[in-house]
Design an enzyme around this catalytic site. Structure first.
Site, short mmCIF file in Angstrom:
data_model
loop_
_atom_site.label_atom_id
_atom_site.label_comp_id
_atom_site.label_asym_id
_atom_site.label_seq_id
_atom_site.Cartn_x
_atom_site.Cartn_y
_atom_site.Cartn_z
N PRO A 45 -6.59 16.81 22.09
CA PRO A 45 -6.98 17.72 21.00
C PRO A 45 -5.76 18.18 20.20
O PRO A 45 -4.65 18.27 20.76
CB PRO A 45 -7.63 18.90 21.72
N PHE A 47 -4.15 21.31 17.61
CA PHE A 47 -4.02 22.75 17.92
C PHE A 47 -4.98 23.61 17.11
O PHE A 47 -5.60 24.53 17.65
CB PHE A 47 -2.58 23.22 17.64
N ARG A 48 -5.08 23.25 15.78
CA ARG A 48 -5.72 24.23 14.88
C ARG A 48 -7.04 23.77 14.27
O ARG A 48 -7.61 24.50 13.47
CB ARG A 48 -4.71 24.63 13.78
N ASP A 121 3.44 14.33 23.36
CA ASP A 121 2.69 13.40 24.21
C ASP A 121 3.40 12.08 24.46
O ASP A 121 2.93 11.25 25.21
CB ASP A 121 1.29 13.16 23.60
N1 APR Z 1 -6.91 12.22 11.13
C1 APR Z 1 -6.22 12.89 10.16
N2 APR Z 1 -5.89 14.21 10.26
C2 APR Z 1 -6.25 14.85 11.39
C3 APR Z 1 -6.96 14.21 12.44
C4 APR Z 1 -7.28 12.84 12.28
N3 APR Z 1 -7.94 12.16 13.21
N4 APR Z 1 -7.18 15.15 13.43
C5 APR Z 1 -6.63 16.31 13.00
N5 APR Z 1 -6.08 16.13 11.77
C6 APR Z 1 -5.32 17.11 10.97
C7 APR Z 1 -5.91 18.49 10.95
O1 APR Z 1 -6.83 18.61 9.86
C8 APR Z 1 -4.67 19.34 10.73
O2 APR Z 1 -4.32 19.41 9.35
O3 APR Z 1 -4.07 17.22 11.61
C9 APR Z 1 -3.59 18.55 11.46
C10 APR Z 1 -3.29 19.09 12.85
O4 APR Z 1 -2.68 20.35 12.69
P1 APR Z 1 -2.32 21.24 13.98
O5 APR Z 1 -3.47 21.25 14.90
O6 APR Z 1 -1.76 22.54 13.47
O7 APR Z 1 -1.17 20.41 14.71
P2 APR Z 1 0.37 20.37 14.32
O8 APR Z 1 0.54 20.40 12.81
O9 APR Z 1 0.97 19.25 15.05
O10 APR Z 1 0.93 21.76 14.94
C11 APR Z 1 2.31 22.01 14.77
O11 APR Z 1 2.15 23.94 16.20
O12 APR Z 1 1.48 24.98 18.14
C12 APR Z 1 2.52 24.37 17.52
O13 APR Z 1 4.26 23.32 18.62
C13 APR Z 1 2.92 23.15 18.29
O14 APR Z 1 3.81 21.08 17.44
C14 APR Z 1 2.75 22.02 17.28
C15 APR Z 1 2.85 22.74 15.96
#
Ligand code: APR
Length: 278
Positions: A45, A47-48, A121
């Protein structure tokens, strides 16, 4: 960007314009910036994302607030929530996605300058992106050490403890052991600061699967030269992507986005073969 402003480098702010630029050979130094969104289709999963994101599902760990699971002062108090999560996230159980293989393909074609990833990961490594091309801005599970005396801790010991849902303790001082993941309140690795000017030397920037909400990583896409095309492959618009004359938005699932881009470049078969072998 309003449509009346023409691109300076691309012939058009479209997938075709981008593929034409890549096939012209002008995109020989590509920087890639990724987040958790590129590993969701592997079963990890993000994060947000509402509903499915980790932060929406950590309530069961009764944290004061979701990001406490990665907060160093909270961890000292109570390492339990982190180690519960570590049991789920520990590398080895997941397979790289075709998006990870796309980054490996860029390397195989001699086009990858550097991959900046926020992910812990290690799927980029497993997809075959070489270590010297990866900047793990938020650390990873690759190493672990005692947060008190800093002594390194054996990998097979932490693997055993995580598998058994136990909290590993330092063999020397009984302090808490933590993988070298960057927690809120901790400094990013030296490698991030040594490489954070590289986007300035790139001729294409690809941002995938990140909300660009966490600094200083979120500033990377803004560190490119004005004429350098940037492409966002993400479910939603994030950061300032889309506001510059040579920005291309490929909104939607990143696995679909990289397949469409690979196809437009004539690389789809090669990409699918590479992924099938991963
Ligand atoms: N295809 C395209 N985009 C996707 C997909 C997918 N299958 N799944 C999720 N997303 C997008 C979401 O819409 C969101 O814009 O990827 C983004 C994920 O954002 P986050 O969940 O905030 O993850 P990330 O940006 O890596 O978080 C940054 O936050 O908690 C800290 O250290 C942690 O490295 C992490 C940092």
């Amino acid at each position: 960007i309003d449509e009346s402003v023409p691109p300076q480098t691309l012939t058009s702010r479209t997938l075709e314009g981008l593929a034409e630029y890549i096939k012209s050979g002008k995109a020989s130094r590509i920087v890639v910036m990724t987040g958790a969104g590129i590993s969701t289709s592997a079963g990890i999963p993000d994060f947000r994302s509402p509903e499915t994101g980790l932060y929406a599902n950590l309530a069961r760990l009764n944290l004061p607030y979701a990001e406490a699971v990665f907060d160093i002062s909270f961890f000292r108090e109570n390492p339990e929530p982190f180690y519960t999560l570590a049991h789920e996230l520990y590398p080895g159980k997941y397979r790289p996605t075709i998006t990870h293989s796309f980054i490996r393909l860029l390397h195989d074609k001699g086009l990858l300058l550097t991959l900046f990833t926020q992910n812990i990961d290690c799927l980029e490594r497993e997809a075959g992106v070489p270590d010297d091309k990866i900047v793990e801005a938020h650390g990873s599970f690759a190493r672990q050490s005692c947060i008190e005396c800093k002594q390194p801790y054996p990998e097979d010991d932490i693997k055993r403890h995580i598998a058994a849902k136990e909290i590993p303790r330092c063999h020397h001082c009984k302090g808490l052991v933590k993988p070298e993941i960057v927690f809120f309140g901790e400094q990013l690795p030296q490698a991030f600061f040594e490489n954070r000017t590289l986007p300035m030397h790139s001729d294409l920037c690809i941002v995938m699967g990140t909300s660009l909400t966490v600094q200083p990583f979120a500033s990377l896409p803004g560190a490119t030269r004005e004429r350098t095309p940037r492409v966002l492959i993400n479910k939603e618009r994030v950061g300032g992507l889309g506001n510059s004359a040579d920005d291309v938005l490929l909104l939607g699932d990143c696995d679909d986005g990289v397949k469409r881009l690979a196809e437009a470049c004539g690389w789809l078969e090669e990409l699918e073969k590479l992924w099938a072998e991963t």
